[in-house]
Design an enzyme around this catalytic site. Structure first.
Site, PDB file in Angstrom:
ATOM      1  N   ASP A  11      34.788  36.047  39.194  1.00 13.65           N
ATOM      2  CA  ASP A  11      35.811  35.998  40.030  1.00 13.65           C
ATOM      3  C   ASP A  11      35.553  36.333  41.332  1.00 13.65           C
ATOM      4  O   ASP A  11      35.595  37.671  41.515  1.00 13.65           O
ATOM      5  CB  ASP A  11      37.081  36.413  39.419  1.00 13.65           C
ATOM      6  CG  ASP A  11      38.227  36.041  39.889  1.00 13.65           C
ATOM      7  OD1 ASP A  11      38.326  35.087  40.934  1.00 13.65           O
ATOM      8  OD2 ASP A  11      39.663  36.247  39.610  1.00 13.65           O
ATOM      9  N   ASP A 105      36.751  29.498  42.657  1.00 12.35           N
ATOM     10  CA  ASP A 105      36.254  30.749  42.846  1.00 12.35           C
ATOM     11  C   ASP A 105      36.041  31.428  41.446  1.00 12.35           C
ATOM     12  O   ASP A 105      35.698  32.691  41.618  1.00 12.35           O
ATOM     13  CB  ASP A 105      37.108  31.517  43.665  1.00 12.35           C
ATOM     14  CG  ASP A 105      38.589  31.553  43.213  1.00 12.35           C
ATOM     15  OD1 ASP A 105      38.990  30.614  42.147  1.00 12.35           O
ATOM     16  OD2 ASP A 105      39.554  32.148  43.453  1.00 12.35           O
ATOM     17  N   GLU A 106      36.014  30.692  40.228  1.00  6.98           N
ATOM     18  CA  GLU A 106      35.783  31.596  39.322  1.00  6.98           C
ATOM     19  C   GLU A 106      35.460  30.560  38.088  1.00  6.98           C
ATOM     20  O   GLU A 106      35.435  29.378  38.120  1.00  6.98           O
ATOM     21  CB  GLU A 106      37.042  32.278  38.630  1.00  6.98           C
ATOM     22  CG  GLU A 106      38.246  31.452  38.175  1.00  6.98           C
ATOM     23  CD  GLU A 106      39.417  32.162  37.551  1.00  6.98           C
ATOM     24  OE1 GLU A 106      39.104  33.073  36.779  1.00  6.98           O
ATOM     25  OE2 GLU A 106      40.555  31.658  37.961  1.00  6.98           O
TER      26      GLU A 106
END
Length: 440
Positions: A11, A105-106
């Site tokens: 993350d 983003d993850e």
């Protein structure tokens, strides 16, 4: 359940805000809020400096300004974020062919598919340290928090424990020891409403939850939610890491720190995303016939719902209306952690006035849905600009015929601030500088 800690969750920390701080040296170490900046806007991401004042994603911009009035409030620059995301996802796929992106983003990574000599704790920990260092170098200094465990649930819990820039490995067999002292809110889907319901039943920690029978949990929170809580309280999660195939579509999605339960807010977010999708379609000279929403629930279950038009469109209002209609058919009461809107069935033509509609969605303010128009007369805080003499910079603020620019980039020190007439021919918008590549 796996016998090794072979599920990795990565993350990127405060992603949108971190990219802004990377590219704008004067904002490093200062509170930054990214999202719709008008009174009806919604926070997409807040830097850790802003979070100290209680600002969080999915909060109204009005409340964020009240909590942290001295923060820099910026429009999102999705082009810059996608460029960084592409680099990171590429690095993850070098580790393992089985990568499941959850958002820009993850992602989850299945290390059982990686080329590793062993999957013992020492080996996967060494790999994770190397991966975080590689991500930081490749992205120009962005940090990532990583968790490793025997399941998706445990890996996700682990990655949240030492944010930002943390690494936590949960050895096989220690999952329940980790979870039991924690608040029930560590479990996905236990938001404020569910937590209050459990509190009234005397359930505060995972240990308390583990003692409750399945029948009682179903009575308290419903069948689907109850079954999920019953399993996760016992660290039972056998969901595989599933790679998502790239589709020929234009889409926008967002992940939220706190599970969403307010249906009106979800509709607002989908409408804003529809505006961004429409803007990207028009910029590329494209249109599409099929509108799809993506909804990831509290337990990481991902739902997709689609509707197909008789002819392609690039109208934000049409896309938004279909997206909201698709959401209406889903049960989101237990909490939603990701929402997205996409358009596929792409074409390079449109049928004008398909439904007699034009312009922006009718229930969303102009400042929220789209990237700023590429016009010397329209300037938005955070957007990239270039001046004929002073070079590259970004919009610090604009209004009443004046635009204020700070001249700096990720590669320079904090730069000077200058103000110009909004129609100054020497000043023009420009695309973000390409994200740094590995080794740069």
């Amino acid at each position: 359940m796996r016998s090794h800690a072979s599920v990795l969750h990565l993350d990127l920390d405060a992603f949108f805000a971190s990219v802004e701080q990377r590219d704008k040296p004067s904002l490093r170490g200062k509170p930054v809020v990214v999202g719709g900046i008008g009174g009806r806007g919604v926070v997409a991401t807040a830097s850790y400096e802003a979070r100290r004042y209680g600002v969080r994603s999915a909060m109204s911009t009005r409340e964020a300004r009240a909590r942290c009035p001295h923060a820099a409030f910026l429009y999102p620059r999705f082009e810059a974020y996608r460029a960084v995301s592409d680099i990171v996802m590429g690095l993850l796929r070098e580790v393992s062919p089985l990568v499941e992106p959850l958002s820009l983003d993850e992602a989850f990574v299945d290390l059982a598919q990686a080329d590793l000599p062993d999957l013992d704790v020492e080996t996967v920990t060494t790999l994770a340290h190397h991966l975080r260092a590689t991500v930081k170098q490749a992205t120009g200094g962005l940090t990532a928090s990583v968790g490793l465990g025997t399941s998706k649930f445990i890996a996700k819990v682990a990655s949240d424990l030492e944010k930002p820039d943390g690494l936590v490995v949960v050895p096989p067999g220690s999952e329940l020891a980790l979870l039991r002292p924690m608040s029930v809110q560590i479990i996905p889907g236990v938001g404020p409403a569910t937590a209050e319901r459990l509190r009234r039943a005397g359930i505060h920690t995972v240990t308390d939850l583990e003692q409750v029978s399945l029948d009682e949990l179903v009575r308290l929170v419903g069948k689907a939610h109850g079954q999920g809580l019953y399993a996760l309280a016992r660290a039972q999660d056998d969901r595989p890491v599933v790679a998502e195939r790239e589709t020929k579509s234009v889409s926008v999605e967002g992940t939220y720190d706190t599970d969403l339960t307010d249906r009106t807010l979800m509709e607002h977010l989908l409408t804003r995303q529809a505006g961004e999708v429409a803007a990207r379609l028009r910029k590329s000279g494209l249109s599409g016939r099929t509108v799809t929403i993506k909804v990831r629930l509290f337990d990481f279950t991902t739902l997709n719902r689609s509707a197909t038009l008789p002819a392609p469109t690039d109208q934000a209002a049409t896309i938004a209306r279909l997206a909201r209609g698709l959401l209406a058919d889903l049960d989101t009461s237990a909490g939603v952690r990701l929402l997205g809107v996409g358009v596929s069935g792409l074409a390079d033509w449109i049928q004008d006035d398909l439904f007699g509609e034009a312009g922006q969605p009718e229930d969303i303010p102009e400042e929220v849905p789209e990237q700023p128009a590429r016009s010397p007369h329209t300037w938005s805080p955070g957007m990239d600009v270039v001046h004929a003499e002073l070079g590259r910079g970004w919009v610090w603020g604009a209004g009443r015929g004046v635009v204020t620019v700070r001249f700096e980039t990720a590669e320079t020190p904090a730069g000077p601030v200058r103000s110009y007439a909004a129609d100054d021919p020497a000043l023009s918008p420009c695309p973000p500088i390409a994200a740094p590549m590995p080794g740069s």
